[in-house]
Design a protein around this motif. Structure first.
Motif, mmCIF file in Angstrom:
data_model
loop_
_atom_site.group_PDB
_atom_site.id
_atom_site.type_symbol
_atom_site.label_atom_id
_atom_site.label_comp_id
_atom_site.label_asym_id
_atom_site.label_seq_id
_atom_site.Cartn_x
_atom_site.Cartn_y
_atom_site.Cartn_z
ATOM 1 N N VAL A 44 0.817 -1.216 0.000
ATOM 2 C CA VAL A 44 0.000 0.000 0.000
ATOM 3 C C VAL A 44 0.850 1.264 0.000
ATOM 4 C CG1 VAL A 44 -1.845 1.272 1.179
ATOM 5 C CG2 VAL A 44 -1.772 -1.236 1.313
ATOM 6 N N GLU A 45 0.466 2.211 -0.866
ATOM 7 C CA GLU A 45 0.986 3.573 -0.858
ATOM 8 C C GLU A 45 -0.200 4.526 -0.753
ATOM 9 O OE1 GLU A 45 4.119 4.275 -0.729
ATOM 10 O OE2 GLU A 45 4.938 2.272 -1.190
ATOM 11 N N THR A 46 0.059 5.775 -0.382
ATOM 12 C CA THR A 46 -1.005 6.761 -0.282
ATOM 13 C C THR A 46 -0.712 7.953 -1.177
ATOM 14 O OG1 THR A 46 -0.016 7.908 1.603
ATOM 15 C CG2 THR A 46 -1.534 6.081 2.093
ATOM 16 N N ALA A 47 -1.769 8.702 -1.511
ATOM 17 C CA ALA A 47 -1.637 9.917 -2.309
ATOM 18 C C ALA A 47 -2.755 10.866 -1.908
ATOM 19 C CB ALA A 47 -1.717 9.604 -3.798
ATOM 20 N N THR A 48 -2.511 12.174 -2.014
ATOM 21 C CA THR A 48 -3.505 13.165 -1.618
ATOM 22 C C THR A 48 -3.613 14.275 -2.658
ATOM 23 O OG1 THR A 48 -1.911 14.474 -0.344
ATOM 24 C CG2 THR A 48 -3.098 12.729 0.839
ATOM 25 N N LEU A 49 -4.672 15.038 -2.533
ATOM 26 C CA LEU A 49 -4.984 16.107 -3.480
ATOM 27 C C LEU A 49 -3.858 17.121 -3.625
ATOM 28 C CD1 LEU A 49 -7.317 17.547 -5.164
ATOM 29 C CD2 LEU A 49 -7.782 18.813 -3.044
ATOM 30 N N GLU A 106 0.163 16.664 -9.315
ATOM 31 C CA GLU A 106 -0.702 15.752 -10.060
ATOM 32 C C GLU A 106 -1.550 14.907 -9.110
ATOM 33 O OE1 GLU A 106 1.055 14.047 -13.757
ATOM 34 O OE2 GLU A 106 2.934 14.897 -12.975
ATOM 35 N N HIS A 107 -1.838 15.469 -7.920
ATOM 36 C CA HIS A 107 -2.633 14.812 -6.878
ATOM 37 C C HIS A 107 -2.033 13.470 -6.456
ATOM 38 C CE1 HIS A 107 -5.253 17.938 -8.159
ATOM 39 N NE2 HIS A 107 -5.822 17.278 -9.159
ATOM 40 N N LEU A 126 -1.107 11.219 -8.362
ATOM 41 C CA LEU A 126 -1.536 10.163 -9.287
ATOM 42 C C LEU A 126 -0.881 10.365 -10.653
ATOM 43 C CD1 LEU A 126 -5.318 9.990 -8.298
ATOM 44 C CD2 LEU A 126 -3.438 8.519 -7.517
ATOM 45 N N THR A 127 0.432 10.334 -10.654
ATOM 46 C CA THR A 127 1.183 10.445 -11.900
ATOM 47 C C THR A 127 0.991 9.178 -12.727
ATOM 48 O OG1 THR A 127 3.158 9.442 -10.942
ATOM 49 C CG2 THR A 127 2.925 11.846 -10.717
ATOM 50 N N GLU A 128 1.399 9.241 -13.968
ATOM 51 C CA GLU A 128 1.322 8.047 -14.814
ATOM 52 C C GLU A 128 2.121 6.901 -14.210
ATOM 53 O OE1 GLU A 128 2.261 8.706 -18.881
ATOM 54 O OE2 GLU A 128 0.732 10.245 -19.170
ATOM 55 N N ALA A 129 3.279 7.228 -13.652
ATOM 56 C CA ALA A 129 4.124 6.187 -13.064
ATOM 57 C C ALA A 129 3.431 5.528 -11.870
ATOM 58 C CB ALA A 129 5.470 6.780 -12.644
ATOM 59 N N VAL A 130 2.794 6.348 -11.029
ATOM 60 C CA VAL A 130 2.091 5.801 -9.860
ATOM 61 C C VAL A 130 0.944 4.897 -10.308
ATOM 62 C CG1 VAL A 130 0.565 6.399 -7.930
ATOM 63 C CG2 VAL A 130 2.721 7.619 -8.231
ATOM 64 N N LEU A 131 0.133 5.365 -11.246
ATOM 65 C CA LEU A 131 -1.003 4.570 -11.692
ATOM 66 C C LEU A 131 -0.573 3.317 -12.429
ATOM 67 C CD1 LEU A 131 -3.479 7.376 -12.814
ATOM 68 C CD2 LEU A 131 -3.586 5.970 -10.745
ATOM 69 N N ASP A 132 0.517 3.394 -13.167
ATOM 70 C CA ASP A 132 1.024 2.205 -13.852
ATOM 71 C C ASP A 132 1.470 1.140 -12.858
ATOM 72 O OD1 ASP A 132 0.532 3.269 -16.324
ATOM 73 O OD2 ASP A 132 2.603 3.883 -16.712
ATOM 74 N N ASP A 133 1.794 1.572 -11.647
ATOM 75 C CA ASP A 133 2.256 0.656 -10.603
ATOM 76 C C ASP A 133 1.145 0.336 -9.605
ATOM 77 O OD1 ASP A 133 4.470 -0.885 -9.750
ATOM 78 O OD2 ASP A 133 4.823 0.503 -8.075
ATOM 79 N N THR A 134 -0.111 0.632 -9.969
ATOM 80 C CA THR A 134 -1.249 0.440 -9.074
ATOM 81 C C THR A 134 -2.199 -0.606 -9.644
ATOM 82 O OG1 THR A 134 -1.145 2.730 -8.258
ATOM 83 C CG2 THR A 134 -3.244 1.575 -8.003
ATOM 84 N N VAL A 192 -10.048 18.542 -8.361
ATOM 85 C CA VAL A 192 -9.326 17.438 -8.998
ATOM 86 C C VAL A 192 -9.194 17.731 -10.491
ATOM 87 C CG1 VAL A 192 -9.326 14.976 -9.501
ATOM 88 C CG2 VAL A 192 -10.143 15.800 -7.274
ATOM 89 N N SER A 193 -7.988 17.666 -10.988
ATOM 90 C CA SER A 193 -7.688 17.977 -12.378
ATOM 91 C C SER A 193 -8.414 17.031 -13.332
ATOM 92 C CB SER A 193 -6.174 17.883 -12.601
ATOM 93 O OG SER A 193 -5.848 17.669 -13.935
ATOM 94 N N ASP A 194 -9.017 17.605 -14.383
ATOM 95 C CA ASP A 194 -9.668 16.772 -15.398
ATOM 96 C C ASP A 194 -8.663 15.838 -16.073
ATOM 97 O OD1 ASP A 194 -12.080 17.991 -14.856
ATOM 98 O OD2 ASP A 194 -11.955 19.404 -16.531
ATOM 99 N N GLU A 195 -7.433 16.305 -16.220
ATOM 100 C CA GLU A 195 -6.393 15.471 -16.829
ATOM 101 C C GLU A 195 -6.128 14.229 -15.988
ATOM 102 O OE1 GLU A 195 -1.685 15.755 -18.235
ATOM 103 O OE2 GLU A 195 -2.727 17.528 -17.468
ATOM 104 N N VAL A 196 -6.091 14.407 -14.669
ATOM 105 C CA VAL A 196 -5.873 13.265 -13.785
ATOM 106 C C VAL A 196 -7.072 12.326 -13.831
ATOM 107 C CG1 VAL A 196 -5.618 12.573 -11.368
ATOM 108 C CG2 VAL A 196 -4.227 14.441 -12.279
#
Length: 250
Positions: A45-50, A54-55, A57-65, A79-83
């Protein structure tokens, strides 16, 4: 299995920093308590916040989720529409998503549902009973026939969501309302679970039976690598056919 499942616990982390009442219940943030519940189940488990770039939730983080959990309330519009599009793309590609409590109004949940996701609500610290409506579902493994939450914010019907692919919990509230509280969906190759309990001023995520549901749900939502590969796009015929017809604009 859970040791191989990578979970990112996302929380906007606003109420905990602005309200003493919330901070007393979740001093390190709701995300910290949810993350601890999942670590107890052996998840990575890792955590991320607003507030993170990029909140968190970078591409690298999501690719590893493998599974993303989402809690938000006060700052949906920040929350960014891009994210949001990045998360949606990962869900459609197979990442699991758990949307918790007031996350029903998050951009990502409304985007995946295609509806307003509006509902009735009331804050009165009333009793909630989450009745198991699908006892064969893996999300309710080890759970009794209902879970009682002593202090809950009421959510009531009509809940403007698509018909769930599976309804796992239905809530009854002390004030008389009922609500579809555990809703499973398939979106693309990903699995989505909406789980209602978890108001910021009540210690719901400290309850062991709620924590068990979170662990079960992450196991259910994680990508299933044992299934057949998904193939799309232009495709050669499996059997011999005449392919000489040239009436095409592609």
């Amino acid at each position: 299995m859970s040791n191989d499942i990578r979970v990112t616990v996302w929380n906007e982390f606003v109420h905990e920093q602005e309200s003493e009442t919330v901070a007393e219940v979740y001093p390190d943030g709701i995300h910290a308590v949810v993350a601890d519940a999942l670590r107890e189940g052996g998840f990575d488990v890792e955590t991320a916040t607003l507030q993170e770039p990029e909140h968190g939730l970078t591409e690298a983080v999501l690719d590893d989720t493998d599974v993303l959990t989402w809690w938000g309330h006060a700052a949906h519009d920040e929350v960014s529409d891009e994210v949001v599009e990045r998360v949606k793309s990962r869900v459609l590609d197979g990442m699991g998503l758990l949307v918790l409590h007031s996350g029903h109004f998050s951009k990502i949940f409304r985007e995946l549902m295609g509806t307003s996701c509006a509902l009735k609500w009331r804050e009165a610290a009333e009793t909630e009973r989450l009745w198991v409506t699908n006892p064969a579902h893996p999300i309710v493994d080890g759970v009794d026939e209902y879970i009682e939450v002593p202090d809950a914010e009421m959510y009531g019907e009509h809940f403007d969501i698509p018909e769930p692919d599976s309804l796992v919990f239905t809530s009854w509230f002390e004030g008389g309302e009922v609500f579809r509280s555990g809703c499973c969906y398939y979106r693309g190759e990903g699995r989505v679970f909406y789980f209602r309990p978890g108001h910021e001023t009540y210690p719901v995520y400290h309850q062991e039976d709620i924590r068990q549901v979170l662990r079960n749900a992450c196991g259910w939502a994680a990508p299933n690598d044992d299934g057949p590969a998904v193939v799309r796009g232009n495709h050669e015929p499996l059997a011999e056919i005449d392919t000489s017809d040239d009436r095409t604009v592609h």
